[in-house]
Scaffold this motif. Sequence first.
Motif, short mmCIF file in Angstrom:
data_model
loop_
_atom_site.label_atom_id
_atom_site.label_comp_id
_atom_site.label_asym_id
_atom_site.label_seq_id
_atom_site.Cartn_x
_atom_site.Cartn_y
_atom_site.Cartn_z
N SER A 101 0.74 -1.26 0.01
CA SER A 101 0.13 -0.08 0.08
C SER A 101 0.93 1.39 -0.08
CB SER A 101 -0.97 0.07 1.21
OG SER A 101 -0.15 -0.04 2.56
N HIS A 102 2.14 1.31 -0.03
CA HIS A 102 2.99 2.19 -0.01
C HIS A 102 2.61 3.24 1.20
CE1 HIS A 102 4.71 0.86 -3.99
NE2 HIS A 102 3.43 0.67 -4.05
N ALA A 103 2.44 3.03 2.36
CA ALA A 103 1.93 3.60 3.35
C ALA A 103 0.72 4.56 3.25
CB ALA A 103 3.10 4.53 3.90
N LEU A 104 0.04 4.38 2.40
CA LEU A 104 -1.35 4.98 1.96
C LEU A 104 -2.37 4.82 2.93
CD1 LEU A 104 -1.41 4.80 -1.75
CD2 LEU A 104 -0.71 6.85 -0.48
N HIS A 105 -3.36 5.49 3.38
CA HIS A 105 -4.36 5.29 4.34
C HIS A 105 -5.42 6.24 4.08
CE1 HIS A 105 -3.19 8.89 6.58
NE2 HIS A 105 -2.08 8.80 6.21
N SER A 106 -6.50 5.91 4.63
CA SER A 106 -7.81 6.69 4.35
C SER A 106 -7.63 7.83 5.19
CB SER A 106 -9.01 5.85 4.70
OG SER A 106 -8.86 5.41 6.23
N CYS A 107 -8.23 8.94 4.57
CA CYS A 107 -8.26 10.26 5.25
C CYS A 107 -9.42 11.19 4.93
CB CYS A 107 -6.99 10.92 4.74
SG CYS A 107 -6.83 11.23 3.05
N LEU A 108 -10.24 11.50 5.98
CA LEU A 108 -11.47 11.94 5.70
C LEU A 108 -11.45 13.25 6.30
CD1 LEU A 108 -13.87 9.15 6.66
CD2 LEU A 108 -13.27 9.73 4.44
N LYS A 109 -10.59 13.95 7.15
CA LYS A 109 -10.72 15.04 7.66
C LYS A 109 -10.94 16.44 6.78
CE LYS A 109 -8.15 17.90 11.23
NZ LYS A 109 -6.79 18.09 12.08
N PRO A 110 -11.84 17.22 7.33
CA PRO A 110 -11.86 18.54 6.30
C PRO A 110 -10.49 19.07 6.44
CG PRO A 110 -13.60 18.19 7.94
CD PRO A 110 -12.89 17.11 8.18
N THR A 111 -10.23 20.06 5.56
CA THR A 111 -9.38 20.95 5.61
C THR A 111 -9.77 22.24 6.45
OG1 THR A 111 -10.14 22.55 3.77
CG2 THR A 111 -8.75 20.51 3.11
N ALA A 112 -8.58 23.00 6.76
CA ALA A 112 -8.91 24.41 7.60
C ALA A 112 -9.83 25.21 7.03
CB ALA A 112 -7.64 25.10 7.80
N LYS A 113 -9.94 25.19 5.80
CA LYS A 113 -10.83 26.28 5.11
C LYS A 113 -12.42 25.55 5.23
CE LYS A 113 -7.15 27.73 2.09
NZ LYS A 113 -7.03 28.04 0.65
N TYR A 114 -12.70 24.66 5.31
CA TYR A 114 -13.89 24.04 5.19
C TYR A 114 -15.08 24.63 6.18
CZ TYR A 114 -17.71 20.59 5.23
OH TYR A 114 -18.97 19.69 5.08
N LYS A 115 -16.28 24.65 5.74
CA LYS A 115 -17.25 25.51 6.47
C LYS A 115 -18.21 24.51 6.69
CE LYS A 115 -16.12 30.16 5.64
NZ LYS A 115 -16.67 31.59 5.12
N GLY A 116 -18.71 24.07 7.83
CA GLY A 116 -19.70 23.14 7.86
C GLY A 116 -21.11 23.54 7.61
N SER A 117 -22.18 23.06 8.18
CA SER A 117 -23.54 23.56 8.16
C SER A 117 -23.57 24.99 8.48
CB SER A 117 -24.42 22.80 9.06
OG SER A 117 -25.75 22.87 8.97
N GLN A 118 -24.21 25.80 7.47
CA GLN A 118 -24.27 27.13 7.77
C GLN A 118 -25.76 27.52 7.65
OE1 GLN A 118 -21.31 29.22 8.07
NE2 GLN A 118 -20.73 27.48 8.46
N GLY A 119 -26.57 26.84 8.38
CA GLY A 119 -28.42 27.32 8.29
C GLY A 119 -28.45 26.60 7.05
N PHE A 120 -29.72 26.69 6.57
CA PHE A 120 -30.69 26.22 5.44
C PHE A 120 -31.32 27.14 4.79
CE2 PHE A 120 -33.22 25.53 8.83
CZ PHE A 120 -34.62 25.41 8.24
N ASP A 121 -31.34 27.39 3.21
CA ASP A 121 -32.23 27.86 2.59
C ASP A 121 -33.68 27.23 1.91
OD1 ASP A 121 -30.47 30.12 2.65
OD2 ASP A 121 -29.37 29.31 0.77
N GLY A 122 -33.52 26.01 2.16
CA GLY A 122 -34.74 25.15 1.94
C GLY A 122 -34.67 23.63 2.25
#
Length: 562
Positions: free
Chosen positions: A99-120
């Motif tokens: 696997s060449h030391a590859l592994h799964s990664c799911l963490k958002p980047t520092a710029k990611y903005k999560g749920s911001q309310g909703f429009d519809g």
Amino acid sequence: MVNRGLHSHPSHGSSSLLASRFRARKLCGSAITFYTFFIFAFSFFLFLFYLRHFVPDEHQHHLPHPHSQSQSRSRSRSPQLQDSSKYQYQEQLWDSPFSHALHSCLKPTAKYKGSQGFDGYLTVRSNGGLNQMRTGFAKHSCHLLSNWVAILCKSELLFYLLIWNLSNPSFSAQISDMVAVAHIMNATLVIPQLDKRSFWQDSSVFSDVFDEDHFIDSLKRDIRIVKELPKNLEAGPRARKHFTSWSGVGYYEEMKRLWNDYQVIHVAKSDSRLANNDLPLDIQRLRCRAMYQALRFSPPIEDLGKRLVDRLRSRGGRYIALHLRYEKDMLSFTGCTYGLTDAESEELRVLRENTNYWKVKKINSTEQRIGGFCPLTPKEVGVFLQALGFPPSTPIYIAAGEIYGGNTHLAELSSRFPNLVFKESLATPEELKAFTNHASQTAALDYIICVESDVFVPSHAGNMARAVEGHRRFLGHRKTINPDRKGLVEIFDKLETGELKEGAELAHLVQQMHKNRQGAPRRRLGSPAGIKGRARFRTEESFYENPYPECICGSRSKLEIT
């Protein structure tokens, strides 16, 4: 390291011409030594960088497994060494690719903005059954393709090439895509409706197949999810939207204008609505969080699936999961009749004629098979696995519906590998009772057993095979052996005519053909050369078939939460 070499270089002071000439020659030799050392050091640095940041396509430049051996010289070895080599090879049959030391990664980047309310609110109807979980049927237009493809597109053979080998996500992947779309559009996602009108006529709802509460809770930082529309909006007006296939973030940003006129948008078709490539890293990882974390199967399915895996392990430890696509509907749809009787071929033709939403009725079975578009027959699977080197005692779990022709065709596999296992022989009738007449739920059991297997072998590159392969890549590139069906047809035909015999030569041909088709790390494939316009999107490898590199990281990402 280079600076140390420069500072440690000796000086030779002398006033004589001879000494100066000697010194000049000495410096010249030292310079050559220095530059040689520098080039070596720089090359070594590039090599290390290559290993850390790039893993080539396994079909082109496969990196060697650290345990790989030099080519066999069995003719000159003693019987003891030959037996040892054979044992070692059989052990390697079960090993996962390096696997060449590859592994799964799911963490958002520092710029990611999560749920911001909703429009519809976004309501979704998923298309297809669970066996169409990750890849569905693409719509194709010949005029969009390059000239040589457009010519071939008139043939039934290429039509099926497009149908079966150009992937677009479906069902679970559709849901994961709609999670990402809801995030982009700042929408509240209503728990999706599953397709009850597919071939299998399955009445299962979302909570029958998936853990609904876990799905909502695990994505609460990303989007807002509700189980149903508010009562005051159920009868109100809503936009019924067919989003453009393989769209990017800009398209869905533009679709936000619909919120000016509607509180609810209904997505009537959700397959392939999001591009495979060229999306922001955070959107791609959100898709993976939805697919591989949030969409957990319902507790009854998860519990029984784990028990069945444990029972399989208790029978012999390691096992192969074989996705044997030799069911009546598959053979009828693809028009593959090789090895069948005339009566069986006619039965499949009638089924195809009477199934309205299967558009192509006349199919050349021979062309299909030669092109590599037919599933391997049970007999061909047996020859294939035996040639790879798996012993007859190998436990093989059959992940499939009812095998067409029953024991008549299955016997051609069981004669070589008698240790075949079905969920009906692993589970008690009482355990399976709750899943009767629910194809999506029984397929979920197969899915769990396939993902957890030591080796996964699909007899056809269909929907579930792609889904399982992508999941196994995400979990650490577990071994998946993809038969080269087109290449194997040539070998099987030589066996049929007597031009080739089973034995060492056959084994060598099959093993060489598949040494780079075992699930090793590689980047997701783009569209083939020569295909232009929107047709490029249709021919790309599905994001969920191979989520590398966005959701599979190298050594630089060791600190990521995965």
